[in-house]
Write an enzyme that holds these catalytic residues in place. Structure first.
Site, mmCIF file in Angstrom:
data_model
loop_
_atom_site.group_PDB
_atom_site.id
_atom_site.type_symbol
_atom_site.label_atom_id
_atom_site.label_comp_id
_atom_site.label_asym_id
_atom_site.label_seq_id
_atom_site.Cartn_x
_atom_site.Cartn_y
_atom_site.Cartn_z
ATOM 1 C CD GLU A 207 0.452 14.857 0.782
ATOM 2 O OE1 GLU A 207 0.404 15.082 2.003
ATOM 3 O OE2 GLU A 207 -0.113 13.869 0.256
ATOM 4 C CG HIS B 208 -1.168 12.298 -2.868
ATOM 5 N ND1 HIS B 208 -1.647 12.579 -1.617
ATOM 6 C CD2 HIS B 208 -2.210 11.732 -3.533
ATOM 7 C CE1 HIS B 208 -2.907 12.193 -1.526
ATOM 8 N NE2 HIS B 208 -3.263 11.685 -2.687
ATOM 9 C CG ASN C 176 -5.219 11.001 1.762
ATOM 10 O OD1 ASN C 176 -6.062 11.882 1.761
ATOM 11 N ND2 ASN C 176 -4.924 10.317 0.676
ATOM 12 C CB SER D 214 -4.405 8.246 -1.823
ATOM 13 O OG SER D 214 -5.028 7.796 -2.947
#
Ligand code: 3HC
Length: 295
Positions: A152, A140, A190, A119
């Site tokens: 992702e 991800h 994130n 992450s």
């Protein structure tokens, strides 16, 4: 290169979800955990998720059985190494991930793709020590993996065009929507979500509103499916702290700095849903906001 078989290392929330969607999409999938007990817990997690899907009418009993038939679980790394792509979802620790890739590089054919579900770590840091820097990519996923549509696809500075193409096509075959992200800590989601959740904790620290009202505010005022403090409990406060620390170390920007309340809650074992208590207490139904800042 067409992917036919998928290896997943790490059978926690993310790894078991990734293995479930791969098996559901028709790939022969092997999930590896450290011990037989952890491997059977991971399989039980997949069985539970598929059964909820059946109860909700989203998965047929035949699809559940076929998915489980394509999924094998175990502790043997060499079995994982025979898969066309290996996705790691182990602890967010560069040393652990690097050691895993080095072990797999010795066992896997040279064209196997290594994908990390990190992450917040940088893919290049894993790629350079993997023995196959052109075949390492970030994939991800989001929690809960079976329900969240996004993945992702992260290209490290060393990743080849062919690896990115194969990984992107693989994500589409999983039924997920890929987005291309640069290899910078936190990628797209994130980078935006972590400061937002940390700001919600700062709002609690500053007494802006109650935990429940901050959540209601963002649900009803901004149309989010969960308020930020419920989301923190869902993601895990320990996980969020780890990600924030990595991103703060990378960027040195205060928006990524973990607030003291987050550290204190993690120290106190208040990890959120997984430990039964975080911003809410899950021992009661419906969960009740935890009193946090009473002097
Ligand atoms: N299998 C199949 N379908 C299922 C299912 C299952 N096990 N469980 C639920 N569903 C279906 C339901 O039938 C429903 O379908 P419908 O919309 O067609 O009716 C849909 O999924 C939603 O399920 P529920 O109604 O039970 O639950 P909610 O509406 O409360 O949604 C949620 C649950 C999807 C988790 C939603 O609250 C949400 O999107 N929350 C935010 C999650 C989020 O932000 N995740 C990202 C976290 S960050 C991250 O992961 C990155 C990491 O690096 C930190």
């Amino acid at each position: 290169m067409a992917i036919e078989t998928v290896g997943v290392v790490g059978g926690g929330l993310m790894g078991s979800g990734i293995a479930q969607v791969a098996a559901a999409a028709g790939f022969r999938t092997r999930l590896r955990e450290m011990t037989p007990a952890l491997a059977s817990q991971a399989r039980a997690r997949v069985v539970r998720s598929l059964s909820i899907g059946v109860d909700k009418g989203k998965v047929t009993p035949e699809q559940r059985d076929a998915t489980l038939g394509r999924l094998s679980t175990g502790t043997d790394v060499s079995e994982i190494a025979t898969c066309d792509i290996v996705i790691e979802a182990v602890v967010e620790d560069l040393a652990v991930k690097t050691a895993l890739w080095q072990e797999l590089d010795r066992l896997a054919p040279p064209d196997t793709i290594f994908a990390s579900n990190t992450s917040s770590l940088t893919i290049a840091d894993m790629a350079v020590s993997s023995g196959r820097p052109d075949r390492v990519v970030g994939l991800h996923f989001f929690n809960p993996v079976p329900l969240m549509a996004l993945v992702e696809v992260v290209r490290a500075i060393t990743t080849s065009d062919a690896t990115v193409r194969t990984a992107t096509e693989f994500v589409r075959r999983l039924g997920k929507q890929p987005i291309a992200a640069r290899d910078t800590s936190g990628f797209v989601v994130n980078r935006l979500l972590i400061p937002y959740m940390l700001d919600a904790i700062r709002a609690v620290e500053h007494g802006v509103a109650s935990v429940a009202d901050i959540d209601t505010g963002m649900r009803l005022g901004a149309g989010h499916p969960m308020g930020p403090l419920t989301l923190l409990d869902f993601v895990g406060l320990d996980t969020t702290l780890r990600i924030a620390e990595i991103m703060y170390t990378e960027f040195r920007e205060t928006r990524f700095a973990p607030p003291p309340l987050l550290r204190q809650m993690v120290t106190a074992g208040m990890f959120g849903r997984k430990s039964g208590r975080g911003f809410y207490d899950y021992s009661v139904e419906p969960p009740r906001a935890t009193p946090l800042l009473t002097a």
